[in-house]
Design a protein around this motif. Structure first.
Motif, PDB file in Angstrom:
ATOM      1  N   ILE A 182     -46.420 -23.551  10.331  1.00  0.00           N
ATOM      2  CA  ILE A 182     -45.178 -22.785  10.283  1.00  0.00           C
ATOM      3  C   ILE A 182     -44.444 -22.993   8.962  1.00  0.00           C
ATOM      4  O   ILE A 182     -44.542 -24.043   8.329  1.00  0.00           O
ATOM      5  N   ASP A 183     -43.713 -21.956   8.591  1.00  0.00           N
ATOM      6  CA  ASP A 183     -42.767 -22.052   7.477  1.00  0.00           C
ATOM      7  C   ASP A 183     -41.712 -20.985   7.694  1.00  0.00           C
ATOM      8  O   ASP A 183     -41.691 -20.338   8.755  1.00  0.00           O
ATOM      9  N   ALA A 184     -40.864 -20.788   6.711  1.00  0.00           N
ATOM     10  CA  ALA A 184     -39.728 -19.888   6.913  1.00  0.00           C
ATOM     11  C   ALA A 184     -40.182 -18.447   7.177  1.00  0.00           C
ATOM     12  O   ALA A 184     -39.480 -17.662   7.826  1.00  0.00           O
ATOM     13  N   ALA A 185     -41.399 -18.084   6.701  1.00  0.00           N
ATOM     14  CA  ALA A 185     -41.860 -16.705   6.878  1.00  0.00           C
ATOM     15  C   ALA A 185     -42.691 -16.533   8.153  1.00  0.00           C
ATOM     16  O   ALA A 185     -42.562 -15.523   8.851  1.00  0.00           O
ATOM     17  N   THR A 186     -43.538 -17.504   8.456  1.00  0.00           N
ATOM     18  CA  THR A 186     -44.501 -17.279   9.544  1.00  0.00           C
ATOM     19  C   THR A 186     -43.896 -17.479  10.941  1.00  0.00           C
ATOM     20  O   THR A 186     -44.221 -16.756  11.859  1.00  0.00           O
ATOM     21  N   GLU A 187     -43.092 -18.502  11.091  1.00  0.00           N
ATOM     22  CA  GLU A 187     -42.514 -18.726  12.427  1.00  0.00           C
ATOM     23  C   GLU A 187     -41.075 -19.221  12.233  1.00  0.00           C
ATOM     24  O   GLU A 187     -40.760 -20.400  12.448  1.00  0.00           O
ATOM     25  N   PRO A 188     -40.206 -18.308  11.797  1.00  0.00           N
ATOM     26  CA  PRO A 188     -38.896 -18.733  11.284  1.00  0.00           C
ATOM     27  C   PRO A 188     -38.018 -19.464  12.312  1.00  0.00           C
ATOM     28  O   PRO A 188     -37.324 -20.404  11.942  1.00  0.00           O
ATOM     29  N   GLU A 189     -38.087 -19.057  13.575  1.00  0.00           N
ATOM     30  CA  GLU A 189     -37.196 -19.716  14.549  1.00  0.00           C
ATOM     31  C   GLU A 189     -37.607 -21.175  14.771  1.00  0.00           C
ATOM     32  O   GLU A 189     -36.767 -22.077  14.788  1.00  0.00           O
ATOM     33  N   ALA A 193     -35.602 -24.617  13.808  1.00  0.00           N
ATOM     34  CA  ALA A 193     -35.253 -25.638  14.807  1.00  0.00           C
ATOM     35  C   ALA A 193     -35.703 -27.036  14.403  1.00  0.00           C
ATOM     36  O   ALA A 193     -34.987 -28.016  14.650  1.00  0.00           O
ATOM     37  N   ILE A 194     -36.889 -27.138  13.791  1.00  0.00           N
ATOM     38  CA  ILE A 194     -37.358 -28.495  13.448  1.00  0.00           C
ATOM     39  C   ILE A 194     -36.617 -29.055  12.238  1.00  0.00           C
ATOM     40  O   ILE A 194     -36.755 -30.226  11.929  1.00  0.00           O
ATOM     41  N   ARG A 195     -35.815 -28.220  11.581  1.00  0.00           N
ATOM     42  CA  ARG A 195     -35.011 -28.744  10.471  1.00  0.00           C
ATOM     43  C   ARG A 195     -33.620 -29.117  10.992  1.00  0.00           C
ATOM     44  O   ARG A 195     -32.643 -28.413  10.806  1.00  0.00           O
ATOM     45  N   GLY A 196     -33.579 -30.222  11.717  1.00  0.00           N
ATOM     46  CA  GLY A 196     -32.296 -30.743  12.211  1.00  0.00           C
ATOM     47  C   GLY A 196     -32.231 -30.853  13.717  1.00  0.00           C
ATOM     48  O   GLY A 196     -31.447 -31.620  14.263  1.00  0.00           O
ATOM     49  N   GLY A 197     -33.057 -30.061  14.419  1.00  0.00           N
ATOM     50  CA  GLY A 197     -32.984 -30.034  15.887  1.00  0.00           C
ATOM     51  C   GLY A 197     -33.701 -31.187  16.564  1.00  0.00           C
ATOM     52  O   GLY A 197     -33.779 -31.244  17.787  1.00  0.00           O
ATOM     53  N   MET A 362     -26.285 -30.717  -0.626  1.00  0.00           N
ATOM     54  CA  MET A 362     -26.279 -30.568   0.837  1.00  0.00           C
ATOM     55  C   MET A 362     -25.274 -29.500   1.267  1.00  0.00           C
ATOM     56  O   MET A 362     -25.532 -28.705   2.173  1.00  0.00           O
ATOM     57  N   ALA A 363     -24.132 -29.470   0.604  1.00  0.00           N
ATOM     58  CA  ALA A 363     -23.067 -28.551   1.008  1.00  0.00           C
ATOM     59  C   ALA A 363     -23.304 -27.127   0.507  1.00  0.00           C
ATOM     60  O   ALA A 363     -22.650 -26.187   0.973  1.00  0.00           O
ATOM     61  N   ARG A 364     -24.228 -26.954  -0.420  1.00  0.00           N
ATOM     62  CA  ARG A 364     -24.472 -25.606  -0.956  1.00  0.00           C
ATOM     63  C   ARG A 364     -25.444 -24.803  -0.089  1.00  0.00           C
ATOM     64  O   ARG A 364     -25.655 -23.617  -0.315  1.00  0.00           O
ATOM     65  N   VAL A 365     -26.035 -25.435   0.916  1.00  0.00           N
ATOM     66  CA  VAL A 365     -26.903 -24.704   1.854  1.00  0.00           C
ATOM     67  C   VAL A 365     -26.022 -24.163   2.977  1.00  0.00           C
ATOM     68  O   VAL A 365     -25.141 -24.861   3.479  1.00  0.00           O
ATOM     69  N   HIS A 366     -26.265 -22.932   3.366  1.00  0.00           N
ATOM     70  CA  HIS A 366     -25.430 -22.313   4.398  1.00  0.00           C
ATOM     71  C   HIS A 366     -25.572 -23.065   5.728  1.00  0.00           C
ATOM     72  O   HIS A 366     -26.689 -23.489   6.092  1.00  0.00           O
ATOM     73  N   ALA A 367     -24.465 -23.208   6.440  1.00  0.00           N
ATOM     74  CA  ALA A 367     -24.460 -23.992   7.692  1.00  0.00           C
ATOM     75  C   ALA A 367     -25.456 -23.448   8.713  1.00  0.00           C
ATOM     76  O   ALA A 367     -25.958 -24.189   9.553  1.00  0.00           O
ATOM     77  N   GLU A 368     -25.736 -22.131   8.649  1.00  0.00           N
ATOM     78  CA  GLU A 368     -26.661 -21.556   9.640  1.00  0.00           C
ATOM     79  C   GLU A 368     -28.116 -21.537   9.181  1.00  0.00           C
ATOM     80  O   GLU A 368     -28.999 -21.097   9.926  1.00  0.00           O
ATOM     81  N   ALA A 369     -28.372 -22.021   7.976  1.00  0.00           N
ATOM     82  CA  ALA A 369     -29.736 -21.940   7.443  1.00  0.00           C
ATOM     83  C   ALA A 369     -30.702 -22.875   8.166  1.00  0.00           C
ATOM     84  O   ALA A 369     -31.908 -22.641   8.203  1.00  0.00           O
ATOM     85  N   THR A 370     -30.186 -23.962   8.709  1.00  0.00           N
ATOM     86  CA  THR A 370     -31.017 -24.919   9.438  1.00  0.00           C
ATOM     87  C   THR A 370     -30.229 -25.361  10.674  1.00  0.00           C
ATOM     88  O   THR A 370     -29.064 -25.012  10.839  1.00  0.00           O
ATOM     89  N   ALA A 371     -30.872 -26.184  11.505  1.00  0.00           N
ATOM     90  CA  ALA A 371     -30.187 -26.642  12.728  1.00  0.00           C
ATOM     91  C   ALA A 371     -29.234 -27.810  12.458  1.00  0.00           C
ATOM     92  O   ALA A 371     -28.624 -28.328  13.389  1.00  0.00           O
ATOM     93  N   PHE A 372     -29.106 -28.222  11.213  1.00  0.00           N
ATOM     94  CA  PHE A 372     -28.110 -29.237  10.862  1.00  0.00           C
ATOM     95  C   PHE A 372     -26.821 -28.496  10.519  1.00  0.00           C
ATOM     96  O   PHE A 372     -26.765 -27.769   9.526  1.00  0.00           O
ATOM     97  N   ALA A 373     -25.790 -28.688  11.340  1.00  0.00           N
ATOM     98  CA  ALA A 373     -24.639 -27.774  11.266  1.00  0.00           C
ATOM     99  C   ALA A 373     -23.464 -28.280  10.432  1.00  0.00           C
ATOM    100  O   ALA A 373     -22.545 -27.517  10.149  1.00  0.00           O
ATOM    101  N   HIS A 374     -23.497 -29.542  10.020  1.00  0.00           N
ATOM    102  CA  HIS A 374     -22.265 -30.114   9.452  1.00  0.00           C
ATOM    103  C   HIS A 374     -22.290 -30.148   7.924  1.00  0.00           C
ATOM    104  O   HIS A 374     -21.946 -31.152   7.303  1.00  0.00           O
ATOM    105  N   ARG A 375     -22.678 -29.039   7.329  1.00  0.00           N
ATOM    106  CA  ARG A 375     -22.886 -29.000   5.882  1.00  0.00           C
ATOM    107  C   ARG A 375     -21.610 -29.227   5.077  1.00  0.00           C
ATOM    108  O   ARG A 375     -21.646 -29.746   3.974  1.00  0.00           O
ATOM    109  N   SER A 376     -20.485 -28.755   5.604  1.00  0.00           N
ATOM    110  CA  SER A 376     -19.280 -28.778   4.773  1.00  0.00           C
ATOM    111  C   SER A 376     -18.470 -30.059   4.935  1.00  0.00           C
ATOM    112  O   SER A 376     -17.491 -30.254   4.222  1.00  0.00           O
ATOM    113  N   ARG A 377     -18.863 -30.907   5.864  1.00  0.00           N
ATOM    114  CA  ARG A 377     -18.081 -32.141   6.059  1.00  0.00           C
ATOM    115  C   ARG A 377     -18.295 -33.069   4.858  1.00  0.00           C
ATOM    116  O   ARG A 377     -19.384 -33.148   4.303  1.00  0.00           O
TER     117      ARG A 377
END
Ligand SMILES: Cc1cc2nc3c(=O)[nH]c(=O)nc-3n(C[C@H](O)[C@H](O)[C@H](O)COP(=O)(O)OP(=O)(O)OC[C@H]3O[C@@H](n4cnc5c(N)ncnc54)[C@H](O)[C@@H]3O)c2cc1C
Length: 465
Positions: A182-189, A193-197, A362-377
């Motif tokens: 898997i990668d961002a193109a082949t199985e994006p969901e 999820a595995i990036r933070g979930g 870390m803060a320049r990645v959008h909060a919804e780009a991965t399952a790690f949600a606390h980018r702006s803290r």
């Protein structure tokens, strides 16, 4: 009643496994059993039915199928550093990835495929031979598997982001025993999820990381006296510093170690572990600003290879831990006063409040780009006690809980999944607020509807625990 309730452990085809399984099969009575069921954190004795160490991905798939069909609980282990001791279970199967340590480094394209039995230290030493690095955490013995799946906050977080921001692809064995690439193109969901979930979605057998050229750093340990003003100024300096500088600051009572001058033993101190991943002269200038905050008690900062940071690893013997972690946006003078007061007051053998100023890449990645949600803290704050006697647990849990409540922002209770300990299941929701949780639940339902992977910070397919 589930299959696990009715299972007779003698049903497990151990004799067959021993002759056919490509890898190691370790069961009660075998010489290595006690060692093989040991994980980093101490706690109650747990006795799995079998520990299986596969030699490769096809055998991982076999273990997953065996667990699904037998109904036995399945504990998956990489480095064994889960603060909740998820790498070992009672009356179940431990899938231990530690034989799977292949690392394929592509120096030209600055990428590496790593099997997930590798530790951060082993990976870093190997790629370091080429002057390259991927950022993991602060400790070399932590596994790349568990750390990456939760996010990965380490010495390069401000320069190159979380570990998951450098994860390019993965090989995953799903609950159905299928091997997926898997990668961002082949199985994006699933890749999202595995990036933070965390460990909920399958056994990740290989990870492809981006490598960065980091021939040398300025790094090591600087200890300053802890006053409220120095603590606040340190956090402000670290947040304003160039992205190259990442700082981890432990406020603690100075330990009676040989390198700490005796007159400081037992006094409040800030043990700053730092990394400037850039030119040495710029690194020296950045560190000079920290040295200028107060006369250093200890100064072990120097130019070194990046992998030298893991040579500062401390040795522990099955520690017990009480830990509460959260993200905040500032550390006020009042917070710093409370921290120092509480550090002075506790009789715990080793207590600290660690502040990790964040921001940067870390803060320049959008909060919804991965399952790690606390980018702006802006700061991760962690109260922790390391102790020996299990009967002291209520006292130490109460101390970390009290401290966390005192410095929490109030408005938003947040958590980092990799630093959850005995917080209780409700705090998992603080790691995955709002829409992040809903999306993770939907992906869990799709890939693991039977919740085979449940010995982890569990996201149940039904959404509630
Ligand atoms: C001393 C210490 C220092 C730490 N420092 C940091 C730090 O600086 N930064 C940071 O971000 N975190 C840090 N951590 C937290 C660490 O990231 C987590 O505890 C992480 O889960 C440990 O990973 P592991 O593989 O070593 O542990 P394990 O116990 O082997 O695994 C942890 C969890 O991940 C699952 N898992 C492991 N590998 C896989 C896989 N390949 N596929 C599917 N599931 C898997 C396990 O089932 C378990 O639920 C630290 C922990 C310790 C004890």
């Amino acid at each position: 009643m589930t299959m696990a309730d009715t299972h007779d452990r003698l049903d497990l085809p151990l004799a067959g496994l021993r002759s056919e399984f490509d890898g190691e099969v370790i069961a009660p009575g075998d010489a290595g059993y006690d060692q093989a069921r040991t994980v980093f954190i101490g706690g109650p004795d747990r006795r799995p039915v079998v520990i299986l160490r596969p030699a490769g991905t096809s055998q991982v798939a076999r273990v997953v199928t065996l667990a699904r069909e037998s109904g036995l609980p399945l504990a998956v282990r990489c480095g064994g550093h889960s603060l909740s001791r998820y790498g070992v279970c009672d009356d179940g199967i431990v899938l231990d990835l530690s034989l799977m340590r292949a690392l394929d480094i592509d120096v030209e394209h600055r990428t590496a495929w790593a099997q997930t039995g590798l530790t951060a230290g082993a990976y870093t030493a190997a790629v370091g031979a080429y002057g390259l690095a991927t950022g993991f955490g602060d400790t070399g013995t932590v596994g790349i598997g568990g750390l990456t799946l939760g996010g990965g906050i380490g010495y390069l977080v401000r320069k190159h982001g979380l570990t998951i921001d450098n994860l390019l692809a993965a090989e995953v064995v799903t609950a159905h025993g299928e091997v997926r690439h898997i990668d961002a193109a082949t199985e994006p969901e699933l890749f999202w999820a595995i990036r933070g979930g965390g460990a909920n979605f399958g056994v990740v057998t290989r990870m492809k990381f981006r490598l960065h050229e980091i021939p040398t750093i300025v790094g090591g340990m600087l200890m300053l006296p802890a006053t409220p003003k120095v603590v606040v100024s340190l956090v402000e300096e670290a947040l304003a510093a160039p992205d190259e500088l990442t700082v981890m600051a432990d406020i603690m009572v100075a330990p009676p170690l040989p390198f700490v001058p005796p007159e400081h033993h037992g006094t409040p101190a800030i043990m700053i572990r730092l990394c400037y991943a850039g030119a040495t002269d710029a690194g020296e200038r950045a560190v000079a600003r920290l040295r200028g905050l107060a006369p250093p008690i200890v100064d072990l900062v120097r130019a070194m290879p990046y992998r030298g940071l893991y040579e500062m690893d401390e040795e522990y013997d099955q520690p017990l831990v009480a830990v509460r972690s959260m993200f905040v946006d500032s550390i006020t003078l009042a917070d710093a006063e409370t921290i120092i007061e509480q550090i002075r007051a506790t009789s715990a053998p080793m207590a600290s409040v660690e502040l990790r100023p964040l921001g940067g890449a870390m803060a320049r990645v959008h909060a919804e780009a991965t399952a790690f949600a606390h980018r702006s803290r802006r700061v991760m704050a962690t109260a922790a006690v390391i102790y020996k006697r299990s009967e002291d647990r209520p006292r130490h849990e109460a101390w970390v809980e009290h401290l966390a409540a005192a410095i929490r922002d109030g408005s938003c209770d947040s958590a980092y999944v990799n630093f959850l300990g005995n917080d209780g299941p409700s705090r998992l929701r603080c790691a995955y607020p709002g829409a992040t949780w809903d999306r993770l639940v939907a992906i869990k339902r799709r890939y693991d509807p039977g919740n085979l992977f449940r010995l982890n910070h569990n996201i149940p397919p039904g959404g509630t625990s």
